[in-house]
Design a protein around this motif. Sequence first.
Motif, short mmCIF file in Angstrom:
data_model
loop_
_atom_site.label_atom_id
_atom_site.label_comp_id
_atom_site.label_asym_id
_atom_site.label_seq_id
_atom_site.Cartn_x
_atom_site.Cartn_y
_atom_site.Cartn_z
N HIS A 1 2.54 1.61 -0.44
CA HIS A 1 1.89 1.46 0.86
C HIS A 1 2.34 2.56 1.82
N LEU A 2 3.65 2.85 1.78
CA LEU A 2 4.22 3.80 2.73
C LEU A 2 3.85 5.24 2.42
N MET A 3 3.38 5.51 1.21
CA MET A 3 2.96 6.87 0.86
C MET A 3 1.73 7.31 1.66
N PHE A 4 1.12 6.39 2.39
CA PHE A 4 -0.03 6.72 3.23
C PHE A 4 0.38 6.81 4.70
N SER A 5 1.70 6.88 4.96
CA SER A 5 2.20 6.90 6.32
C SER A 5 2.00 8.25 7.01
N GLY A 6 1.77 9.30 6.23
CA GLY A 6 1.55 10.61 6.82
C GLY A 6 2.78 11.49 6.79
N THR A 7 2.59 12.73 7.14
CA THR A 7 3.66 13.73 7.20
C THR A 7 3.55 14.46 8.55
N PRO A 8 4.54 15.28 8.90
CA PRO A 8 4.42 16.04 10.16
C PRO A 8 3.15 16.89 10.23
N LEU A 9 2.70 17.43 9.09
CA LEU A 9 1.50 18.25 9.07
C LEU A 9 0.21 17.43 8.95
N PHE B 1 -3.25 10.50 6.29
CA PHE B 1 -3.51 11.06 4.97
C PHE B 1 -4.99 10.99 4.60
N ASP B 2 -5.66 9.90 4.94
CA ASP B 2 -7.04 9.70 4.52
C ASP B 2 -8.02 10.66 5.20
N THR B 3 -7.72 11.07 6.42
CA THR B 3 -8.68 11.84 7.20
C THR B 3 -9.10 13.15 6.55
N ALA C 1 1.02 17.41 -2.68
CA ALA C 1 2.30 18.10 -2.64
C ALA C 1 3.00 17.89 -1.30
N ASP C 2 2.21 17.89 -0.24
CA ASP C 2 2.78 17.72 1.10
C ASP C 2 3.42 16.36 1.26
N ARG C 3 2.70 15.30 0.89
CA ARG C 3 3.30 13.97 1.10
C ARG C 3 4.39 13.68 0.08
N MET C 4 4.32 14.31 -1.07
CA MET C 4 5.37 14.12 -2.07
C MET C 4 6.72 14.61 -1.54
N HIS C 5 6.67 15.71 -0.77
CA HIS C 5 7.92 16.31 -0.30
C HIS C 5 8.24 15.99 1.16
N ASN C 6 7.22 15.79 1.99
CA ASN C 6 7.44 15.70 3.44
C ASN C 6 7.06 14.34 4.02
N GLU D 1 8.30 -1.65 8.95
CA GLU D 1 8.16 -3.05 9.34
C GLU D 1 6.70 -3.51 9.28
N LEU D 2 5.79 -2.63 9.67
CA LEU D 2 4.36 -2.98 9.61
C LEU D 2 3.93 -3.23 8.17
N GLN D 3 4.31 -2.34 7.26
CA GLN D 3 3.90 -2.50 5.87
C GLN D 3 4.62 -3.66 5.19
N GLN D 4 5.82 -3.97 5.61
CA GLN D 4 6.49 -5.16 5.09
C GLN D 4 5.69 -6.41 5.43
N GLN D 5 5.18 -6.46 6.65
CA GLN D 5 4.36 -7.61 7.04
C GLN D 5 3.05 -7.64 6.25
N VAL D 6 2.46 -6.48 6.01
CA VAL D 6 1.23 -6.40 5.22
C VAL D 6 1.48 -6.93 3.82
N VAL D 7 2.59 -6.50 3.21
CA VAL D 7 2.89 -6.93 1.84
C VAL D 7 3.23 -8.42 1.78
N ILE D 8 3.95 -8.91 2.77
CA ILE D 8 4.28 -10.33 2.80
C ILE D 8 3.01 -11.17 2.94
N GLU D 9 2.07 -10.71 3.75
CA GLU D 9 0.77 -11.41 3.85
C GLU D 9 0.04 -11.36 2.51
N GLU D 10 0.12 -10.23 1.84
CA GLU D 10 -0.51 -10.09 0.52
C GLU D 10 0.14 -11.05 -0.48
#
Length: 410
Positions: free
Chosen positions: A52-60, A64-66, A103-108, A117-126
Motif C-alpha cells: 500500500h505504501l509503495m504508492f505514497s510517492g517520492t520527492p519527484l 504515483f498514479d498521475t 526505479a524512482d519509487r524503488m529507491h526514493n 497511519e492512514l494505510q494502517q487504518q485502510v488495511v485494518i478496515e480491509e
Amino acid sequence: MVNFRRIVLDNGMIVLMHADDSTPLAAVNLLFRAGSKYDPIAKSGLAHLFEHLMFSGTPLVPEFDTPIQEAGGENNAYTNSDYANYYSYGPAKNLDTLLWLEADRMHNLNVSQSALELQQQVVIEELHETCLNVPYGDIWHHVLPLIYKDHPYQWPVIGRDEKEIGDISLQDISAFHQQYYQAGNAILAIAGNIDLDKTADTIHQYFGSLPGTKKDVQTYLFDLKGYQPQRLGLTSGVPVEAFYMIFPMPERNSQAFYALDLFSDLLVDGRSSILYQNLIKETQLLSTVDAYITGTLDSGLFIIEGRLTHGVRIEQVEHQIWQILDQQIGHAVNPSTMEKLKNNVESAIVFSEAGTLNKAMNLAFFELIGDAALINDEARLYHEIGEYTMREVASQYLRPELASIFHYVK
C-alpha cells in the motif's frame, strides 16, 4: 513460444525482456521476493501494508498514479505469501516513463508517519471487510497457524490481527524497504512493442546504479513423519455449516505439484465432475464443493471444501469423500478423461500468455521459481504426468492420517 532475453545487472537485478511488434503496448512487471513470509515476528501484515505504501510517492513524484495515467497507462500491485508484484502498462512509446517511475519509487520512496497511519487504518478496515466480518472469511486465520507451526506461512498475508498491523512502525517500514526492495532481490520483466537493445540501455540507466545485494530465500519442506493433522470446530454465526479438508503437499517446483493439480481438476472440473455429481447431485450432502491447491513456493496445501446441506452431519460428508478418494486413487482413469484434463490445463496456460501484461507477469514468476524458460515448458510438464503417476502421488499425500478437518458449525 515466448522468446525473451535475460540479463543480470551488476547490482543483481534480473531483467527479462520479450519483444512483440504485434501490439502497440508495453508492460512492466517488477517482482520482489518480499511476500508475507518475510514479515518480522509479531509484525504480520507488514509486506502487504508496504505494498500500500509503495504508492505514497517520492520527492519527484508525489502522486504515483498521475504520471502513469497521463501517459495513457494503468498500474496495480498485489502481495501473497511469497512475493510482492507491481505492474504497469501503456503505449509502448511511453515505456521510458513506466521504467523511470518504478526505479524512482524503488529507491526514493517517501513514507511519512501520517501516510503510515492512514494505510494502517485502510488495511485494518480491509481485514474486517474481507476476513472478520464475512462468513468463513477468517478460515485462514484458523488454518494456517495449526498447519504451518514452524514456518511464516502461519499467518495470513493481510496479518494476524489489528494489533500486529497497528504495531508496525516507520522504522519497521524503512528496514523492510532497505532489506527487500533492493535490486538484488528484484526481478524486472518487460514485454511488448520494444527494441531489446534500447530497452536494455534504458534499464541500465535507471536501475543499474541502484543498490543491491543477493537475498537468500529460505525454503521449508513438510516432514510428513512429524506432521500432526488437526481437527477444529468453529462457531462464528455462519449461514450454513461448512468444512475444509486440508492436506500438506510438496512445494511449487515439485513434480508432485503438477500431479496433484491435475487430480484436483479431476475432482471438480465442471458440473460433470466427480465431487459435484456425487456430493451435490446424487447424495445432496453439499450445496457447494471445490478442490484446489495453494501453489505456494514452499510446501503447499491441497484443499477440499464445501457447504453442508441442512441437516447433514460432517461425518456423513467425510465418509463419502473418503469413498470417492479411494475410488479415484484405486482405479485407472479413463484415457479420454486424462486427455480432457490436460487439454483444459494447456488451454488455460495458452490463455494466460495471450496478453502483453500476462507475458511480463509470467516471465517474472517463472524466474522466481527457478527458470523463466518454464513459461514455454509448463504445458509439457503437465502432459508428461501419466494417470498412474497422478493416482500414485495422490495416494501418497491424500491419506486420512494427513487430513486436517476444519468445520464451521452453525
